[in-house]
Motif scaffolding. Structure first.
Motif, PDB file in Angstrom:
ATOM      1  N   SER A  42      11.874   5.209   2.347  1.00  0.00           N
ATOM      2  CA  SER A  42      11.924   6.665   2.243  1.00  0.00           C
ATOM      3  C   SER A  42      10.547   7.239   1.897  1.00  0.00           C
ATOM      4  CB  SER A  42      12.941   7.079   1.167  1.00  0.00           C
ATOM      5  OG  SER A  42      12.983   8.478   1.030  1.00  0.00           O
ATOM      6  N   ALA A  43       9.806   6.539   1.035  1.00  0.00           N
ATOM      7  CA  ALA A  43       8.463   6.990   0.665  1.00  0.00           C
ATOM      8  C   ALA A  43       7.520   6.950   1.862  1.00  0.00           C
ATOM      9  CB  ALA A  43       7.921   6.125  -0.472  1.00  0.00           C
ATOM     10  N   VAL A  44       7.689   5.943   2.723  1.00  0.00           N
ATOM     11  CA  VAL A  44       6.868   5.868   3.946  1.00  0.00           C
ATOM     12  C   VAL A  44       7.192   7.050   4.860  1.00  0.00           C
ATOM     13  CG1 VAL A  44       6.383   4.532   6.030  1.00  0.00           C
ATOM     14  CG2 VAL A  44       6.618   3.365   3.827  1.00  0.00           C
ATOM     15  N   GLY A  53      -0.293  10.294   0.086  1.00  0.00           N
ATOM     16  CA  GLY A  53      -0.605   9.037  -0.575  1.00  0.00           C
ATOM     17  C   GLY A  53      -0.486   9.126  -2.078  1.00  0.00           C
ATOM     18  N   ILE A  54      -1.030  10.186  -2.676  1.00  0.00           N
ATOM     19  CA  ILE A  54      -0.941  10.323  -4.133  1.00  0.00           C
ATOM     20  C   ILE A  54       0.505  10.570  -4.552  1.00  0.00           C
ATOM     21  CG2 ILE A  54      -1.374  12.816  -4.185  1.00  0.00           C
ATOM     22  CD1 ILE A  54      -2.699  10.173  -6.675  1.00  0.00           C
ATOM     23  N   VAL A  66       5.212   9.249  -7.426  1.00  0.00           N
ATOM     24  CA  VAL A  66       6.670   9.382  -7.389  1.00  0.00           C
ATOM     25  C   VAL A  66       7.366   8.035  -7.265  1.00  0.00           C
ATOM     26  CG1 VAL A  66       8.612  10.355  -6.096  1.00  0.00           C
ATOM     27  CG2 VAL A  66       6.530  11.705  -6.438  1.00  0.00           C
ATOM     28  N   LEU A  67       6.827   7.142  -6.440  1.00  0.00           N
ATOM     29  CA  LEU A  67       7.470   5.838  -6.256  1.00  0.00           C
ATOM     30  C   LEU A  67       6.778   4.731  -7.047  1.00  0.00           C
ATOM     31  CD1 LEU A  67       9.661   4.207  -4.796  1.00  0.00           C
ATOM     32  CD2 LEU A  67       8.001   3.780  -2.978  1.00  0.00           C
ATOM     33  N   GLY A  68       5.464   4.594  -6.867  1.00  0.00           N
ATOM     34  CA  GLY A  68       4.748   3.481  -7.479  1.00  0.00           C
ATOM     35  C   GLY A  68       4.818   3.482  -8.996  1.00  0.00           C
ATOM     36  N   SER A 109       6.329  -1.230  -6.075  1.00  0.00           N
ATOM     37  CA  SER A 109       5.354  -0.504  -6.886  1.00  0.00           C
ATOM     38  C   SER A 109       3.925  -0.813  -6.441  1.00  0.00           C
ATOM     39  CB  SER A 109       5.536  -0.851  -8.367  1.00  0.00           C
ATOM     40  OG  SER A 109       4.572  -0.194  -9.150  1.00  0.00           O
ATOM     41  N   VAL A 110       3.628  -2.086  -6.264  1.00  0.00           N
ATOM     42  CA  VAL A 110       2.281  -2.497  -5.842  1.00  0.00           C
ATOM     43  C   VAL A 110       1.966  -1.944  -4.459  1.00  0.00           C
ATOM     44  CG1 VAL A 110       0.834  -4.471  -5.200  1.00  0.00           C
ATOM     45  CG2 VAL A 110       2.236  -4.567  -7.276  1.00  0.00           C
ATOM     46  N   LEU A 111       2.917  -2.074  -3.536  1.00  0.00           N
ATOM     47  CA  LEU A 111       2.702  -1.569  -2.179  1.00  0.00           C
ATOM     48  C   LEU A 111       2.504  -0.061  -2.165  1.00  0.00           C
ATOM     49  CD1 LEU A 111       5.300  -3.675  -0.135  1.00  0.00           C
ATOM     50  CD2 LEU A 111       2.804  -3.826  -0.019  1.00  0.00           C
ATOM     51  N   SER A 112       3.160   0.640  -3.074  1.00  0.00           N
ATOM     52  CA  SER A 112       3.038   2.097  -3.135  1.00  0.00           C
ATOM     53  C   SER A 112       1.623   2.532  -3.488  1.00  0.00           C
ATOM     54  CB  SER A 112       4.019   2.671  -4.166  1.00  0.00           C
ATOM     55  OG  SER A 112       5.342   2.371  -3.807  1.00  0.00           O
ATOM     56  N   PHE A 113       0.921   1.694  -4.243  1.00  0.00           N
ATOM     57  CA  PHE A 113      -0.465   1.996  -4.589  1.00  0.00           C
ATOM     58  C   PHE A 113      -1.436   1.503  -3.512  1.00  0.00           C
ATOM     59  CE2 PHE A 113       1.476   2.206  -8.817  1.00  0.00           C
ATOM     60  CZ  PHE A 113       0.899   3.364  -9.315  1.00  0.00           C
TER      61      PHE A 113
END
Length: 291
Positions: free
Chosen positions: A173-175, A121-122, A127-129, A14-18
């Protein structure tokens, strides 16, 4: 009871996603020294087209009780196809409109990547973060005494089968999706500026966008393991990346050539002005001598 490893993964992902999209955007800004306006345009388009406009057919097809929603809910593959088609239509149309009408002045190819980082990025953050943060908070409540049976059936199934690998795989997958969004932005950027390739590139972006959702549908339907789903997403993203890099290099080469030609023209014009001024001075000197 949710394990500590799963809790840690949920919070870290979650943190990395932001953080990750912001770092990538700032690094690209420092490298290119270009405006961040295209990134904010990408954020705006995703919020309006993906989160607002796309929610209308979603509510009709899945939010209400009807034959269509029944079929989609009972078949993960059809559900994934629906998500892919809806996302492709709304996001690619939004992307096209942004480059066509809102960003015509930002015509350097670097702006396509800036836009893609903002758009992707958003999406990564929301969706993930945000989702993983909600799952983390729910898991904490479960571990503090609330029974799993108190949750909706979909959430019960999610937490029963959730593993640390699943959390990491979702992050990877998000990356892939972020990279794909950058590639699709390059396709549409070129499509807006090249009428001959417009239909082909727009169609290509639609196909890649739709295709990315299919592997997850097969995984949810338990037809393939999670690792195979990831590999298929990597393959789709990799093909799109190869094509996008080729297009970007050609755009950058044309852009560099045009700048060089412009500089030569400006130099030539300055030279002509200097020659005219020199001639005038020479004529003045000659007139003085004659007098």
């Amino acid at each position: 009871m949710v394990s500590t490893s799963v809790l840690n993964c949920l919070m870290e992902i979650s943190v990395l996603s932001f953080v990750f999209p912001v770092v990538i955007l700032l690094a690209w800004k420092m490298r290119t020294h270009k405006s961040l306006v295209p990134a904010f345009a990408g954020i705006f388009v995703f919020l309006v087209f993906a989160k607002v406009l796309e929610s209308v057919p979603y509510a009709l097809c899945l939010g209400m009780e009807n034959p269509v929603s029944g079929v989609l809910r009972s078949n993960y593959i059809l559900y994934a196809v629906y998500l892919g088609v809806a996302a492709a239509i709304f996001e690619e149309v939004g992307r096209y409109l942004a480059f066509r009408y809102f960003l015509p002045k930002y015509d350097e190819c670097q702006n396509a990547i800036t836009y893609g980082i903002g758009h992707g990025g958003i999406e990564c953050m929301i969706v993930l973060g945000w989702s993983d943060l909600q799952y983390y908070m729910t898991a904490i409540i479960l571990n503090n005494g609330k029974g799993l049976s108190d949750l909706p059936k979909t959430m019960q199934s999610y937490f029963k089968n959730l593993t640390a690998f699943d959390c990491i795989a979702d992050g990877i997958s998000a990356v892939f999706l972020l990279v794909l969004q950058v590639c699709l932005s390059i396709f549409i950027f070129q499509a807006v500026r090249n009428e001959k390739l417009q239909k082909r590139l727009f169609g290509l972006s639609m196909i890649f966008h739709m295709a990315f959702y299919i592997p997850n549908g097969f995984y949810q339907a338990k037809l393939i393991p999670h690792i195979v789903s990831l590999l298929l997403e990597l393959l789709i993203t990799g093909i799109a990346l190869v094509l996008a890099v080729d297009i970007y290099k050609k755009m950058n080469a044309n852009q560099t050539r045009k700048k060089s030609e412009q500089k030569r023209k400006e130099s030539a014009e300055k030279g002509n002005v200097w020659n005219v001024a020199s001639r005038k001075l020479t004529n003045l000197d000659e007139e003085k001598e004659d007098k």
